[in-house]
Design an enzyme around this catalytic site. Structure first.
Site, PDB file in Angstrom:
ATOM      1  N   GLY A   1       0.831  -1.206   0.000  1.00 52.35           N
ATOM      2  CA  GLY A   1       0.000   0.000   0.000  1.00 52.35           C
ATOM      3  C   GLY A   1       0.858   1.245   0.000  1.00 52.35           C
ATOM      4  N   ASN A   2       0.258   2.364   0.300  1.00 54.14           N
ATOM      5  CA  ASN A   2       1.021   3.618   0.363  1.00 54.14           C
ATOM      6  C   ASN A   2       0.412   4.511   1.433  1.00 54.14           C
ATOM      7  OD1 ASN A   2      -1.043   5.455  -0.932  1.00 54.14           O
ATOM      8  ND2 ASN A   2      -0.821   3.879  -2.506  1.00 54.14           N
TER       9      ASN A   2
END
Ligand code: CTP
Length: 411
Positions: A213-214
């Site tokens: 993810g980020n």
């Protein structure tokens, strides 16, 4: 019906020519009284040609007909648009310093005023006190719309669109009071525009408990949705893993992976006039997703094979279904180029109408913190820059969109 139309000295006077035209087309007898200052913006000839009557300014014009009393007495409705801060102050004090002031004191007709000015002037306690005085006397005061103002700024203070003013005028004339002035009432500069904003960050599952993810929180995308709604747009947010609530009146579709985001866009794409891709889409996804939790035991280390994901923004630009597509780029500088150079190259590569670029570091840009952006056109040239709260930046992005030209309105 006999309408007395007062025009005071604000730049929005040009929009009132359309109000006059609509009223005349609907068969009403409209007499225009422009103030002397308003003639700096729209000349007397415009009012006389569109109304078919003289448009006097001064109390001492045509004295034998006692028009300073007659015009007010004979009106069924008085509309003042745009109403400046100075006009509101004079009217609240009951001044008869020109023909419009006299006519307002001489009328028993319902009065509707449509203020338009810069946000600071509208919000000033003196202006608000004058508005309260007028309302207490039974004057109907339209809330100014939120949107682009004369300069590069935006906020509450815009004259509502001509159709909304005419609708309010008819409601007041019929004794129905003011119609709803919310974002649905054609108030803002994005009224009738369908806006879709993607926000947050996608997650690509590795196994049932882990993902790639980020750090995108969704704050900036949600602020754009809120600002677009304030400006009258019909807004849908496609939220990728965002824990924030959407503001009232904004539609929401929740997604997690890039594929889900792509499907959500497909469902809204055909009816979307402006699409803002603020979501951070993972560029890579695991080649295989494990159905069970990957165990540490027996694994000396773990090598993940990643495959590139579909570039949604590029696909949208290529399909051309959505008239205005706006991309985002969070960039860092490296040995090859500065963050700004990377952003300019990305703007040219992606081909979106605008690319909103901010420089990020480990402490910059994420979450509910002020933001600082530069807005680039499809050639990579900077068209605007903005810093401040995420809502202020959101309005700057919408201003840049509004400056692109006429926006399709699908609502
Ligand atoms: N974007 C997208 N689909 C992807 C990746 C990005 O639609 N698979 C969109 C983002 O929503 C954003 C813009 O493209 O509006 C720029 O994203 P970014 O990750 O900065 O662009 P990349 O093309 O992935 O470039 P980089 O090599 O710098 O990661």
């Amino acid at each position: 019906m006999r309408v007395l139309l007062g025009v005071t000295g604000g730049i929005a006077a040009y929009k009132v020519a359309l109000v006059l035209r609509r009223l005349a087309e609907d068969g009403h007898d409209v007499r225009v009284i422009p103030t002397a200052a308003s003639l700096n913006f729209v000349g007397r000839a415009t009012w006389e040609a569109l109304s078919g009557h003289p448009a006097p300014t001064d109390t001492f014009e045509d004295v034998p007909s006692v028009q300073h009393v007659r015009l007010g007495q004979s009106a069924d409705l008085v509309l003042v648009a745009p109403a400046t801060a100075d006009f509101l102050a004079a009217y609240a004090r009951g001044e008869a310093r020109d023909l419009l002031g006299n006519a307002l004191l001489a009328t028993h007709a319902p009065v509707l005023v449509a203020p338009a000015m810069h946000t600071e002037m509208w919000e000033h306690p003196a202006t608000q006190a004058n508005v309260a005085t007028l309302k207490a006397r039974g004057v109907h005061v339209l809330d100014p719309a939120v949107g682009r103002l004369t300069g590069a700024d935006s906020g509450p203070g815009r004259l509502p669109e001509p159709d909304a003013i005419v609708a309010a005028a008819y409601a007041v004339a019929e004794g129905a009071g003011l119609p709803s002035q919310g974002p649905d009432a054609g108030w803002g500069d994005l009224a009738g525009v369908r806006v879709v904003v993607t926000a947050g960050g996608t997650r690509e599952p590795i196994d049932p408990v882990r993902y790639l993810g980020n750090r995108s929180s969704g704050h900036q995308g949600f602020a754009i949705a809120e600002a677009a709604r304030e400006r009258g747009a019909e807004v849908t947010v496609v939220a990728a893993n965002v824990s924030l609530p959407v503001s009232e009146g904004v539609n929401r579709i929740d997604v997690s992976t890039g594929t889900e985001l792509a499907h959500a866009i497909e469902t809204v794409e055909d009816e979307c006039d402006v699409l803002v891709m603020a979501a951070a889409v993972a560029d890579f996804a695991p080649a295989q997703r494990s159905d069970h939790k990957i165990k540490k035991a027996g694994n000396g280390g773990l090598t993940l094979e990643l495959v590139p994901t579909e570039d949604l923004l590029r696909g949208l630009v290529e399909r051309g279904t959505v008239p205005v597509v706006v991309g985002f780029a969070a960039e860092t500088g490296d040995d090859a180029a500065s963050a700004a150079e990377h952003a300019a190259a990305k703007a040219r590569r992606k081909g979106a109408a605008l690319l909103v670029f901010n420089e990020v570091g480990t402490t910059k840009g994420f979450g509910d913190v002020p933001n600082s952006v530069r807005i680039l056109d499809a050639a990579g040239a900077e068209v605007a820059a903005a810093s401040g709260s995420k809502l202020a930046v959101a309005h700057a992005v919408l201003d840049a969109i509004a400056s692109l030209g006429t926006i399709r309105k699908s609502v």
